[in-house]
Design a protein around this motif. Structure first.
Motif, short mmCIF file in Angstrom:
data_model
loop_
_atom_site.label_atom_id
_atom_site.label_comp_id
_atom_site.label_asym_id
_atom_site.label_seq_id
_atom_site.Cartn_x
_atom_site.Cartn_y
_atom_site.Cartn_z
N ALA A 1 0.11 -20.98 -3.25
CA ALA A 1 0.07 -19.83 -4.16
C ALA A 1 0.31 -20.27 -5.59
O ALA A 1 -0.29 -19.73 -6.53
CB ALA A 1 1.12 -18.81 -3.74
N ALA A 2 1.17 -21.27 -5.79
CA ALA A 2 1.46 -21.75 -7.14
C ALA A 2 0.28 -22.51 -7.71
O ALA A 2 -0.13 -22.26 -8.85
CB ALA A 2 2.70 -22.64 -7.11
N TRP A 3 -0.31 -23.43 -6.93
CA TRP A 3 -1.39 -24.22 -7.52
C TRP A 3 -2.66 -23.41 -7.68
O TRP A 3 -3.49 -23.69 -8.56
CB TRP A 3 -1.58 -25.55 -6.78
N HIS A 4 -2.83 -22.36 -6.88
CA HIS A 4 -3.98 -21.48 -7.06
C HIS A 4 -3.71 -20.40 -8.10
O HIS A 4 -4.53 -19.52 -8.32
CB HIS A 4 -4.37 -20.83 -5.73
N LEU B 1 0.82 -16.68 -7.76
CA LEU B 1 2.18 -16.20 -7.51
C LEU B 1 2.47 -14.82 -8.11
O LEU B 1 3.07 -13.96 -7.44
CB LEU B 1 3.21 -17.21 -8.01
N PRO B 2 2.08 -14.53 -9.36
CA PRO B 2 2.35 -13.19 -9.90
C PRO B 2 1.67 -12.08 -9.10
O PRO B 2 2.26 -11.02 -8.85
CB PRO B 2 1.82 -13.26 -11.33
N LEU B 3 0.42 -12.32 -8.69
CA LEU B 3 -0.30 -11.32 -7.89
C LEU B 3 0.38 -11.13 -6.54
O LEU B 3 0.55 -9.99 -6.08
CB LEU B 3 -1.75 -11.77 -7.70
N ILE B 4 0.79 -12.23 -5.90
CA ILE B 4 1.51 -12.13 -4.63
C ILE B 4 2.78 -11.31 -4.82
O ILE B 4 3.13 -10.46 -3.98
CB ILE B 4 1.86 -13.53 -4.09
N GLY B 5 3.48 -11.55 -5.93
CA GLY B 5 4.72 -10.82 -6.21
C GLY B 5 4.51 -9.32 -6.30
O GLY B 5 5.33 -8.54 -5.78
N ARG B 6 3.44 -8.90 -6.95
CA ARG B 6 3.20 -7.46 -7.04
C ARG B 6 2.85 -6.87 -5.68
O ARG B 6 3.27 -5.76 -5.34
CB ARG B 6 2.10 -7.13 -8.05
N HIS B 7 2.07 -7.62 -4.89
CA HIS B 7 1.76 -7.14 -3.55
C HIS B 7 3.02 -6.99 -2.70
O HIS B 7 3.19 -6.00 -1.97
CB HIS B 7 0.80 -8.11 -2.85
N VAL B 8 3.92 -7.97 -2.80
CA VAL B 8 5.17 -7.92 -2.03
C VAL B 8 5.97 -6.67 -2.41
O VAL B 8 6.50 -5.97 -1.55
CB VAL B 8 6.01 -9.20 -2.26
N ASP B 9 6.01 -6.38 -3.71
CA ASP B 9 6.77 -5.22 -4.17
C ASP B 9 6.08 -3.91 -3.80
O ASP B 9 6.70 -3.02 -3.21
CB ASP B 9 6.95 -5.31 -5.68
N ARG B 10 4.80 -3.78 -4.12
CA ARG B 10 4.12 -2.50 -3.93
C ARG B 10 3.96 -2.11 -2.46
O ARG B 10 3.98 -0.92 -2.12
CB ARG B 10 2.75 -2.54 -4.61
N HIS B 11 3.77 -3.12 -1.62
CA HIS B 11 3.53 -2.83 -0.20
C HIS B 11 4.76 -3.10 0.66
O HIS B 11 4.65 -3.12 1.89
CB HIS B 11 2.32 -3.63 0.28
N ARG B 12 5.91 -3.30 0.00
CA ARG B 12 7.19 -3.48 0.68
C ARG B 12 7.10 -4.57 1.76
O ARG B 12 7.61 -4.43 2.87
CB ARG B 12 7.65 -2.17 1.31
#
Length: 385
Positions: free
Chosen positions: A56-59, A62-73
């Protein structure tokens, strides 16, 4: 000649669980089916969370993953499935990127204002054009620098503006506190071979911003490609926009898509980017997919005409072909059919513009997720520099 590419020899289902999870999450919006599949993958006993974090970091996701984790619990248990471990790593990346990009926006907005005051014509490429446009949230996309189109005749005036703002053409010193001028050899190489000015930098003075970087581009194609779409022509077609809180310009829609295709192809096939592990990144394909998804039938026809006018069919087909492997819904089949050259063998080659052409032995999906692809999957008798 038949298509020799091995892109479809491997499917997403053949990838390790952490790669499948990242691919499923590499979307701007997630539907209920996506969330269900993500939870199932995250609960897989063979998921390697360390490998997922690295990928996730090299691609640059990470920021997009973070929002998904938050929005979709996704940090919480649901339906018997466990939540993401260490969710603060992902949500923290999103929040940190928001603060970082705000600081970049403040700085680059001043650059736009000064360029405009000096009477310079410019257009913003990638970066905030995508972040404030297709992504609708600049915090989702990690932005490295400011890419602007400027005509060569305006290069001297832009140089003076950037000097007044504290920029110099150079690289960050080892201590991270200073900008050192480039060597004469580097300056000569860039002038002879590249369509960009050497980067302008100034210290960022922040833990999250080592330096502010302005990259001036005079042509969206590299000199050795034999294709040209110069800034002067592109600026005649540019459209007004407000970016970083300041009046600015963007390339016309056709040119913007053409630019993204050229950029993706350049970095996917250049030895410099292969060696730095920046040749293939999901974020670049997502950028292109989001812009492509916004094209209707008439827009695609205009784009095909634009591609033909500059003779960039092979470059554009390369970019759209591999984007369609990852995001099949983004690129219509008739567009790929119209662009597909008779010989597609070049899809598995890299280094051609560097004079060291080599062939990948790994299929596309495998090398996309192989962090060691710069030392594996190459033709053994054509070494990397």
């Amino acid at each position: 000649m038949a298509d020799k590419t091995a892109s479809h020899d491997l499917t997403a289902e053949d990838l390790p669980a952490h790669s499948r999870l990242l691919l499923r999450m590499a979307r701007l919006r997630l539907g209920s089916d996506d969330v269900a599949a993500i939870r199932e993958l995250a609960g897989s006993p063979d998921i390697d969370w360390g490998a997922f974090l690295e990928a996730a970091a090299w691609h640059k996701l990470l920021p997009l993953i973070g929002r998904h984790v938050d929005r979709h619990r996704l940090d919480r248990k649901a339906g018997g499935q466990p939540g993401f471990p260490y969710p603060w790593v992902f949500t923290g990346a999103y929040l940190a990127n928001r603060a970082r990009n705000q600081a970049l926006s403040d700085e680059f907005g001043r650059v736009f204002a000064e360029f405009s005051s000096a009477g310079l014509r410019f257009a913003v490429r990638k970066g905030f054009s995508l972040g404030e446009g297709e992504y609708r949230d600049p915090a989702l996309r990690r932005i490295a620098d400011l890419d602007v189109l400027l005509s060569r005749e305006d290069a001297r005036a832009a140089h003076e503006v950037l000097l007044r703002l504290g920029y110099i053409q150079g690289k960050v010193a080892e201590d991270g506190e200073r900008i050192e001028p480039y060597s004469r050899e580097t300056q000569a190489f860039w002038k002879m071979n590249l369509s960009n000015q050497l980067p302008y930098r100034k210290p960022g003075g922040r833990p999250d911003i080592t330096d502010f970087n302005v990259d001036i581009c005079h042509d969206i194609f590299q000199k050795k490609s034999g294709i040209s779409a110069g800034a002067a022509e592109l600026l005649d077609r540019a459209v007004p926009a407000v970016l970083c809180g300041a009046p600015a310009w963007e390339p016309a829609p056709d040119d913007r898509l053409l630019d993204l295709c050229s950029h993706l192809h350049k970095e996917a096939t250049s030895l410099h980017f292969v060696e730095d592990r920046q040749d293939l990144q999901l974020s670049k394909f997502l950028d292109l997919a989001l812009v492509a998804e916004g094209c209707g039938k008439d827009a695609w026809q205009r784009f095909l005409e634009r591609v033909a006018s500059v003779g960039a069919e092979e470059i554009v087909y390369y970019a759209l072909h591999f984007t369609a492997v990852l995001y099949p819904e983004a690129v219509p089949a008739h567009v790929l059919d119209a662009l597909r050259p008779e010989d597609t063998d070049y899809l598995e080659l890299y280094g051609s513009l560097d004079g060291q052409s080599a062939r990948w032995e790994q299929p596309f999906l495998e090398r996309l997720f192989n962090a060691r692809r710069h030392t594996a999957g190459t033709v053994s008798n054509v070494p990397l520099r």
